[in-house]
Enzyme design. Structure first.
Site, PDB file in Angstrom:
ATOM      1  N   LYS A   1       0.566  -1.766  -0.058  1.00  0.00           N
ATOM      2  CA  LYS A   1      -0.187   0.050  -0.239  1.00  0.00           C
ATOM      3  C   LYS A   1       0.620   1.127   0.202  1.00  0.00           C
ATOM      4  CE  LYS A   1      -3.563  -2.780   0.339  1.00  0.00           C
ATOM      5  NZ  LYS A   1      -4.204  -3.479   1.745  1.00  0.00           N
TER       6      LYS A   1
HETATM    7  C1  LIG Z   1      -5.239  -5.141   1.748  1.00  0.00           C
HETATM    8  C2  LIG Z   1      -6.488  -4.410   1.964  1.00  0.00           C
HETATM    9  C3  LIG Z   1      -7.481  -4.710   3.074  1.00  0.00           C
HETATM   10  C4  LIG Z   1      -6.976  -5.290   4.041  1.00  0.00           C
HETATM   11  O1  LIG Z   1      -5.827  -4.926   4.827  1.00  0.00           O
HETATM   12  P1  LIG Z   1      -4.717  -5.764   5.756  1.00  0.00           P
HETATM   13  O2  LIG Z   1      -3.420  -4.438   6.385  1.00  0.00           O
HETATM   14  O3  LIG Z   1      -3.792  -6.739   5.058  1.00  0.00           O
HETATM   15  O4  LIG Z   1      -5.408  -5.960   6.800  1.00  0.00           O
HETATM   16  C5  LIG Z   1      -8.565  -4.122   2.798  1.00  0.00           C
HETATM   17  N1  LIG Z   1      -9.428  -3.826   2.140  1.00  0.00           N
HETATM   18  C6  LIG Z   1      -8.880  -3.860   0.847  1.00  0.00           C
HETATM   19  C7  LIG Z   1      -9.519  -3.449  -0.935  1.00  0.00           C
HETATM   20  C8  LIG Z   1      -7.176  -4.248   0.266  1.00  0.00           C
HETATM   21  O5  LIG Z   1      -6.482  -3.901  -0.610  1.00  0.00           O
END
Ligand SMILES: *Cc1c(COP(=O)(O)O)cnc(C)c1O
Length: 403
Positions: A202
């Protein structure tokens, strides 16, 4: 910047030399010396968790998105869980969401014993369609979870209006969308609650981490209690108050984000604007390059949206190609371009089919997009040469299979 091989050479998948010698991943974190120094300083401090770095990161994040409260969580999924709990979702309740997302969005509704109800996406942005979502509202609906797919904001004004009409809570899953804007408002300041993820792919990372933002004091209190076992005061508040007393008033979880992670997040947050600018520049390069390729459809951005470009998903015009999406995917990977696919629609996963009775053809727009989607490399650490290599590989591979 050199332009790589021509269409005359064989594709790497057919034994030719790849467009680039080294693998280019679709996403990657960047860690700088300042990040390392910040983490080390916290390791040497008195507080590894529940300490001052948590408050600092929360306050800086809230200020950045333009909201009153930010509550740190151990990951983006836990943040979604906390938001679903704070929204009061429970057994017998329904929450409307999109199938074009990572399964964590809908899973968080299930954690609360509530039922995710999917509505199809718009064929252009692949974001939850507000009209189709409205058609799914029942007396049991309690929340809507739009997702800013690939960092391109969902139509938040429409979802907020729908929520106001029916008394619903809007939880925006902005795991892809730190820094994105809808109608000039930064994502995180619009919905009743907005959740973020700090996973390494991210925009900014704390290794694992998440955040919920809200303007609502009562929701913020619930979010803080839920991440700390349902206990009203955390250990530092007790230490500051000089007493031992606490009460557990509801069943919560240990979803805390350590100070070590918050120090990293705080340091990463300093570079968010520069990183967004870099992602927007790469997207512009891709847009310009693919405008002349009829087999490739670039992401559609609505006039009200300023996306954060977590991903750059192209859709293939398969009727203008002599092969499948799978073959083009493999051919691009053979060229050392680390493409990916986002997402297998959630309702097609075996768990959902078995437990919610969803099935193929339920959401035809999401499913037809899924069959054509490929995510190209997109991260702020990419060089101009990385972007040029990706463009060259797409041109060569798509050119090879063009009808
Ligand atoms: C990455 C992601 C999550 C979850 O995040 P984590 O930090 O990996 O638990 C939730 N929703 C979307 C759309 C994502 O891309």
């Amino acid at each position: 910047m050199t332009l790589s091989p021509t269409t005359i050479a064989p594709l790497a998948i057919h034994g030719g030399a790849p467009v680039r010698p080294a693998w280019l991943p679709y996403g990657r974190q960047s860690i700088e010396e300042a990040d390392i120094a910040a983490v080390v300083a916290t390791l040497r401090s008195d507080w590894l968790t529940t300490g001052p770095k948590v408050d600092e990161f929360e306050q800086a994040f809230a200020a950045y998105v333009g909201t009153k409260h930010a509550v740190a969580y151990s990951n983006g999924t836990a943040a979604l869980h906390g938001a679903c709990s704070a929204a009061g979702l429970g057994a017998g309740d329904e929450a409307i969401t999109t199938p074009m997302t990572f399964c964590a969005t809908a899973n968080a509704v299930l954690y609360q014993g509530a039922k995710p109800v999917f509505a199809d996406v718009r064929s252009d942005t692949l974001n939850l369609d507000p009209v189709l979502a409205a058609a799914k509202v029942t007396p049991r609906t309690k929340a809507i979870l739009p997702v800013d797919f690939t960092g391109n904001p969902a139509q938040m004004d429409a979802f907020m209006a729908l929520a106001a009409e029916h008394g619903l809570t809007v939880i925006e899953d902005a795991a892809h969308a730190v820094g994105a804007e809808w109608q000039g408002h930064r994502v995180g300041s619009i919905a009743h609650m907005t959740t973020f993820s700090f996973h390494p792919v991210k925009h900014l990372t704390t290794a694992e981490g998440g955040m919920v933002t809200t303007n609502d004091d009562a929701l913020a209190t619930k979010l803080r209690t839920f991440r700390n076992h349902g206990i009203t005061r955390d250990s530092r508040q007790r230490e500051l108050a000089g007493d031992w007393f606490y009460e557990m008033s509801e069943l919560g979880f240990n979803y805390r984000l350590p100070d070590i992670a918050c120090a990293l997040g705080l340091s990463q947050l300093q570079r968010i604007e520069a990183n967004l600018a870099r992602r927007r520049a790469i997207a512009a390069q891709y847009d310009a390059a693919f405008a002349s390729l009829p087999q490739v459809v670039s992401p559609k951005i609505l006039p009200d949206a300023n996306p954060a470009w977590h991903l750059y998903p192209i859709q293939l015009e398969l009727d203008q190609l002599s092969t499948t999406r799978g073959e083009i995917f493999r051919a691009l990977r053979a060229e050392n371009i680390g493409v990916n696919v986002h997402y297998i629609p959630v309702h097609l996963h075996p768990y959902y089919r078995q437990n919610l009775g969803t099935k193929p053809a339920d959401f035809p727009v999401a499913e037809s997009a899924y069959a054509r989607l490929i995510s190209l490399p997109m991260f702020h650490g990419m060089t101009d040469q990385d972007a040029a290599d990706t463009i060259a590989a797409v041109r060569i591979v798509v050119g090879h299979y063009a009808k």
